[in-house]
Scaffold this motif. Sequence first.
Motif: not given
Length: 282
Positions: A26-40
């Motif tokens: 559960n990650h309610r407070n963080f915006l998580y993005q994953k693309h092309d082996r990079t996590v932002l």
Amino acid sequence: MDFLQKSIHGFKEKDIIWRCESGPVNHRNFLYQKHDRTVLISTACREDLDTTLSVLSQEFSDLCDEINSDKEVRVIVLTSDEKGFFPLISYTTDLHRFSDNQLPHTDFPSIADAVAGIRMPVIAAINGNAIGFGLEIALACDIRIASAASHFGLDQIKTGLMPCDGGTQRLPAIVGKGRALELILTGKIIDAKEAHFIGLVSEIIKPEQLVQTAIELAREIGAAAPVALMYLKEAVQKGMDMTLEQGLRMESDLYFLLQTTEDRAEGIHAFRERRTPAFKGK
């Protein structure tokens, strides 16, 4: 969200995920993005946030554990909007919001330790201020770049406190003992130019180009063999706590282990065949 959409090219809207009630963690407070082996991971502040530092710490620690278990991840970028680096943490550590029994203490998971414990390289893209907890988290990252408008400091002394998430240990290792003591003992806030001069950040970027620059750097690093990246980070981090002789021995051991990987063989074949290697992390 708007800040990230304007700053990121290559992260499509479908890649953006708010980890709410569903999913393995559960990650309610963080915006998580994953693309092309990079996590932002973005810590853009939410107006409806009403939680405790211990909740945020546990949530982020769980997120870091999840990243460590994802074999596809090569590089992690931590960023934020103009409100500051890790503004969620800054928001919850406003002393006016705490009762006496809610003041920050050390019986919660260390966010900085969670960041430092990520096996793959971590880049801090600091847009706005990194002060107090925010700077302690940035110090745990492997590379720090910042916008020209950012400011830095460990100002806990001004409220009768001291850094409690690694600031007193990591800052001297990066900028030297004398510089670190001056900043910590006075609570002085410095601008991006001075932070670059003392080696706290490696590069100053225009605000509108900061995240994109960090992602491009992440992709450049992420093109390398994953196991080699992990061993390189381990060698530098652990070597700083060893004697030179011990560090050199560890470096030699890790180098030997790399010779046994499939990625090493792929690197040799790709070089001979004059093509881009296809590393698999094996």
